[in-house]
Design a protein around this motif. Structure first.
Motif, PDB file in Angstrom:
ATOM      1  N   ALA A 254       0.830  -1.212   0.000  1.00 29.86           N
ATOM      2  CA  ALA A 254       0.000   0.000   0.000  1.00 29.86           C
ATOM      3  C   ALA A 254       0.858   1.252   0.000  1.00 29.86           C
ATOM      4  CB  ALA A 254      -0.935  -0.015   1.206  1.00 29.86           C
ATOM      5  N   VAL A 255       1.912   1.239   0.808  1.00 29.46           N
ATOM      6  CA  VAL A 255       2.821   2.391   0.843  1.00 29.46           C
ATOM      7  C   VAL A 255       3.440   2.609  -0.534  1.00 29.46           C
ATOM      8  CG1 VAL A 255       4.989   3.260   1.820  1.00 29.46           C
ATOM      9  CG2 VAL A 255       3.283   2.202   3.315  1.00 29.46           C
ATOM     10  N   GLY A 256       3.769   1.513  -1.214  1.00 24.67           N
ATOM     11  CA  GLY A 256       4.329   1.633  -2.552  1.00 24.67           C
ATOM     12  C   GLY A 256       3.380   2.275  -3.547  1.00 24.67           C
ATOM     13  N   MET A 257       2.066   2.226  -3.285  1.00 25.50           N
ATOM     14  CA  MET A 257       1.072   2.847  -4.168  1.00 25.50           C
ATOM     15  C   MET A 257       0.839   4.316  -3.843  1.00 25.50           C
ATOM     16  SD  MET A 257      -1.852  -0.126  -4.101  1.00 25.50           S
ATOM     17  CE  MET A 257      -1.516  -1.816  -4.597  1.00 25.50           C
ATOM     18  N   MET A 258       1.353   4.770  -2.712  1.00 23.02           N
ATOM     19  CA  MET A 258       1.074   6.118  -2.232  1.00 23.02           C
ATOM     20  C   MET A 258       2.166   7.088  -2.684  1.00 23.02           C
ATOM     21  SD  MET A 258      -0.315   4.905   1.516  1.00 23.02           S
ATOM     22  CE  MET A 258      -0.746   6.543   2.114  1.00 23.02           C
ATOM     23  N   PRO A 259       1.942   8.392  -2.506  1.00 18.21           N
ATOM     24  CA  PRO A 259       2.927   9.382  -2.954  1.00 18.21           C
ATOM     25  C   PRO A 259       4.309   9.155  -2.360  1.00 18.21           C
ATOM     26  CG  PRO A 259       0.850  10.444  -2.415  1.00 18.21           C
ATOM     27  CD  PRO A 259       0.717   9.023  -1.982  1.00 18.21           C
ATOM     28  N   GLU A 260       5.319   9.647  -3.046  1.00 13.48           N
ATOM     29  CA  GLU A 260       6.709   9.414  -2.673  1.00 13.48           C
ATOM     30  C   GLU A 260       7.031   9.856  -1.249  1.00 13.48           C
ATOM     31  OE1 GLU A 260       9.424   8.002  -4.050  1.00 13.48           O
ATOM     32  OE2 GLU A 260       8.138   7.178  -5.601  1.00 13.48           O
ATOM     33  N   GLY A 261       6.357  10.868  -0.755  1.00 19.50           N
ATOM     34  CA  GLY A 261       6.668  11.365   0.583  1.00 19.50           C
ATOM     35  C   GLY A 261       6.136  10.517   1.713  1.00 19.50           C
ATOM     36  N   THR A 262       5.350   9.495   1.417  1.00 23.27           N
ATOM     37  CA  THR A 262       4.765   8.647   2.451  1.00 23.27           C
ATOM     38  C   THR A 262       5.839   7.786   3.109  1.00 23.27           C
ATOM     39  OG1 THR A 262       2.725   8.532   1.157  1.00 23.27           O
ATOM     40  CG2 THR A 262       2.983   6.956   2.966  1.00 23.27           C
ATOM     41  N   ARG A 263       5.880   7.808   4.436  1.00 20.25           N
ATOM     42  CA  ARG A 263       6.875   7.047   5.195  1.00 20.25           C
ATOM     43  C   ARG A 263       6.178   6.078   6.145  1.00 20.25           C
ATOM     44  NH1 ARG A 263      11.937   8.014   2.911  1.00 20.25           N
ATOM     45  NH2 ARG A 263      11.896  10.153   2.124  1.00 20.25           N
ATOM     46  N   ASP A 281      12.231  -2.706  -0.214  1.00 18.67           N
ATOM     47  CA  ASP A 281      13.265  -2.198  -1.123  1.00 18.67           C
ATOM     48  C   ASP A 281      12.779  -2.217  -2.571  1.00 18.67           C
ATOM     49  OD1 ASP A 281      15.050  -1.723   0.924  1.00 18.67           O
ATOM     50  OD2 ASP A 281      16.126  -3.624   0.671  1.00 18.67           O
ATOM     51  N   ARG A 282      11.914  -3.183  -2.865  1.00 22.52           N
ATOM     52  CA  ARG A 282      11.442  -3.329  -4.241  1.00 22.52           C
ATOM     53  C   ARG A 282      10.286  -2.379  -4.567  1.00 22.52           C
ATOM     54  NH1 ARG A 282      10.351  -8.184  -3.807  1.00 22.52           N
ATOM     55  NH2 ARG A 282       8.072  -8.220  -3.785  1.00 22.52           N
ATOM     56  N   VAL A 283       9.290  -2.276  -3.641  1.00 23.12           N
ATOM     57  CA  VAL A 283       8.071  -1.527  -3.981  1.00 23.12           C
ATOM     58  C   VAL A 283       8.033  -0.126  -3.387  1.00 23.12           C
ATOM     59  CG1 VAL A 283       6.792  -3.698  -4.176  1.00 23.12           C
ATOM     60  CG2 VAL A 283       6.668  -2.386  -2.050  1.00 23.12           C
ATOM     61  N   ALA A 284       8.812   0.133  -2.332  1.00 19.69           N
ATOM     62  CA  ALA A 284       8.811   1.456  -1.692  1.00 19.69           C
ATOM     63  C   ALA A 284      10.217   1.790  -1.212  1.00 19.69           C
ATOM     64  CB  ALA A 284       7.814   1.489  -0.536  1.00 19.69           C
ATOM     65  N   PRO A 285      11.180   1.824  -2.111  1.00 14.03           N
ATOM     66  CA  PRO A 285      12.581   1.996  -1.702  1.00 14.03           C
ATOM     67  C   PRO A 285      12.812   3.277  -0.905  1.00 14.03           C
ATOM     68  CG  PRO A 285      12.296   2.350  -4.074  1.00 14.03           C
ATOM     69  CD  PRO A 285      11.024   1.779  -3.576  1.00 14.03           C
ATOM     70  N   GLY A 286      13.504   3.106   0.254  1.00 13.93           N
ATOM     71  CA  GLY A 286      13.867   4.237   1.082  1.00 13.93           C
ATOM     72  C   GLY A 286      12.741   4.823   1.912  1.00 13.93           C
ATOM     73  N   ARG A 287      11.569   4.214   1.881  1.00 12.94           N
ATOM     74  CA  ARG A 287      10.418   4.808   2.569  1.00 12.94           C
ATOM     75  C   ARG A 287       9.897   3.978   3.738  1.00 12.94           C
ATOM     76  NH1 ARG A 287       5.776   6.032  -0.839  1.00 12.94           N
ATOM     77  NH2 ARG A 287       6.399   4.642  -2.528  1.00 12.94           N
ATOM     78  N   VAL A 288      10.515   2.844   3.992  1.00 16.21           N
ATOM     79  CA  VAL A 288      10.088   1.971   5.095  1.00 16.21           C
ATOM     80  C   VAL A 288      11.272   1.765   6.037  1.00 16.21           C
ATOM     81  CG1 VAL A 288       9.133  -0.261   5.752  1.00 16.21           C
ATOM     82  CG2 VAL A 288       8.424   0.812   3.581  1.00 16.21           C
ATOM     83  N   THR A 289      11.074   2.051   7.317  1.00 13.70           N
ATOM     84  CA  THR A 289      12.123   1.885   8.318  1.00 13.70           C
ATOM     85  C   THR A 289      11.754   0.740   9.258  1.00 13.70           C
ATOM     86  OG1 THR A 289      12.648   4.249   8.269  1.00 13.70           O
ATOM     87  CG2 THR A 289      13.418   2.999  10.179  1.00 13.70           C
ATOM     88  N   PHE A 290      12.652  -0.226   9.418  1.00 11.12           N
ATOM     89  CA  PHE A 290      12.453  -1.344  10.327  1.00 11.12           C
ATOM     90  C   PHE A 290      13.236  -1.065  11.612  1.00 11.12           C
ATOM     91  CE2 PHE A 290      11.456  -3.017   6.194  1.00 11.12           C
ATOM     92  CZ  PHE A 290      10.455  -3.964   6.416  1.00 11.12           C
ATOM     93  N   HIS A 291      12.524  -0.934  12.716  1.00  4.22           N
ATOM     94  CA  HIS A 291      13.159  -0.606  13.991  1.00  4.22           C
ATOM     95  C   HIS A 291      13.494  -1.847  14.818  1.00  4.22           C
ATOM     96  CE1 HIS A 291      12.330   3.742  13.666  1.00  4.22           C
ATOM     97  NE2 HIS A 291      11.232   3.363  13.032  1.00  4.22           N
TER      98      HIS A 291
END
Length: 421
Positions: A254-263, A281-291
């Motif tokens: 879903a995040v990969g379908m949303m605007p680039e600024g979505t984190r 990394d494939r669908v939303a590169p640089g926008r998902v952080t794993f804590h």
């Protein structure tokens, strides 16, 4: 009057919602003066300074399933753990509790631990965090799809459907375990069951599990620790175990379908972490952080910077603590329409409700909230008001005390007539 309470769970660290609930409840019981100790498996990740550790049964790892001779040993322990039974008897002698409060005891502890509690005449309650007593596979899932075959039928359905990872052997073991426990009425030694949601209670009633011994007590949020967050968070947040049933893959898509600024921030660990990181990394590169796995303080920090909390599960969640904690911090929540979640999140009030396994619908709901700060603010205010009115820790403790008192009265009545269930 303050009491001595033995809290029982197979894991004694913050592995998931059940452990977070138990550890938080125990902390508040101790704060008011109760003596609270723990009994569980001797696991290397257990919280330190366990006074009864010498009584714990040894650590056994069941995920992934053991092989060879160890598989037979583990299977026997799942059905009836002599080490668990002996350990519980020793713990009771050492602590002499007034109440035993069980949580997830399946597999690594087994219902063998209930026998010494019953013989000692100590009241025992059990909070149901999942569907194990109705479904051998815990989750009412068959290869990722909702399934209730074992709720009204025999546990053999789990074998026929190979619902444990597609494995005939693993599924047959779960069928055997649940079938033996049902036949032996192993959980009859629990005086009262606590169900956090009406949905789970209904499933248990349909499965014939202790209708007259079920009490619905919703979970709680600690309003002292979870204060309203400043309005203006920008990130999406998921908190929970990274496993298939949690639907985090759908959220990443879903995040990969949303605007680039979505984190998106993901707090938690589990067997799917590596696969989810690759997917992100494939669908939303640089926008998902794993804590990774985080403590309660870090969860509060992440919630404080969150615009929306997301629970995208594809299984019938019971009553996730993360929803109530998000409410307490005035963060709206987007959930799927499964299990007990719609009892908490009313669509359009405290958040939004979407169908499971639908990344497009989830992306649309999240986008609507991110694009409308005023709607998020109003939903957050309603969420906070709801948790204050219905789900505060003090009210929860009072309800738990009522269940403890009723369980104690049942034991005293049993003693008075000299009978046993």
């Amino acid at each position: 009057m303050r009491v001595r309470i033995l809290q029982v769970n197979k894991f004694l660290y913050r592995r998931g919602g059940a452990e977070s609930y138990m550890l938080g409840l125990a902390e508040r019981q101790r704060d008011r003066g109760d003596t609270v100790e723990f009994f569980g498996m001797d696991h290397p990740d257990n919280e330190p300074a366990q006074s009864l550790q010498g009584t714990f049964p040894p650590h056994v790892e069941l995920e992934p399933a053991p092989r060879g001779a160890q598989r037979l040993t583990s299977a026997a322990r799942m059905i009836w753990s002599l080490a668990g039974q002996r350990g519980m008897a020793a713990a009771l002698r050492e602590l002499r509790p007034d109440m035993v409060h069980c949580h997830n005891i399946y597999h690594q502890l087994s219902p063998s631990i209930l026998l010494p509690v019953h013989r000692a005449g100590i009241p025992c309650v059990m909070t149901l965090h999942d569907y194990k007593l109705a479904c051998p596979n815990y989750q009412l899932l068959d290869h990722g799809s909702i399934c209730e075959a074992c709720v009204g039928g025999g546990t053999w359905h789990a074998t026929a459907r190979r619902c444990k990872d597609g494995s005939l052997t693993a599924s047959a073991l779960l069928s055997l375990e649940s079938g033996v426990h049902r036949l032996a009425r192993a959980y009859d030694k629990v005086d009262l069951f606590i169900s956090p949601s009406h949905f789970l209670a209904d499933v248990m009633r349909r499965a014939g599990v202790a209708d007259d011994r079920l009490r619905v007590v919703p979970n709680y949020a600690d309003l002292q620790q979870f204060q309203p967050a400043p309005v203006g968070g920008t990130e999406l947040l998921f908190v929970g175990r990274l496993s298939h049933e949690k639907g985090v893959d759908v959220l990443v898509d879903a995040v990969g379908m949303m605007p680039e600024g979505t984190r998106l921030s993901i707090a938690g660990d589990g067997p799917q972490r590596a696969a989810l990181a690759q997917r992100a990394d494939r669908v939303a590169p640089g926008r998902v952080t794993f804590h990774g796995r985080v403590d309660g303080g870090r969860v509060r920090e992440l919630l404080a910077s969150a615009a929306v909390s997301v629970v995208p599960s594809r299984w019938h969640e019971n009553q996730p603590m993360t929803i109530l904690e998000s409410f307490a911090m005035s963060v709206p929540v987007v959930v799927t329409n499964l299990g007990g979640m719609p009892e908490l999140v009313r669509d359009g009030a405290e958040g939004l409700v979407v169908p499971p396994d639908d990344a497009t619908a989830l992306a649309g709901a999240l986008s609507r909230l991110l694009e409308d700060p005023e709607k998020r603010r109003l939903m957050g205010e309603q969420a906070r008001a709801r948790v204050v009115a219905e789900f505060g820790i003090d009210r929860h403790l009072a309800r738990i005390d009522e269940v403890y008192a009723e369980a104690t009265a049942r034991v005293r009545a049993r003693r008075a007539v000299g009978g046993r269930r």
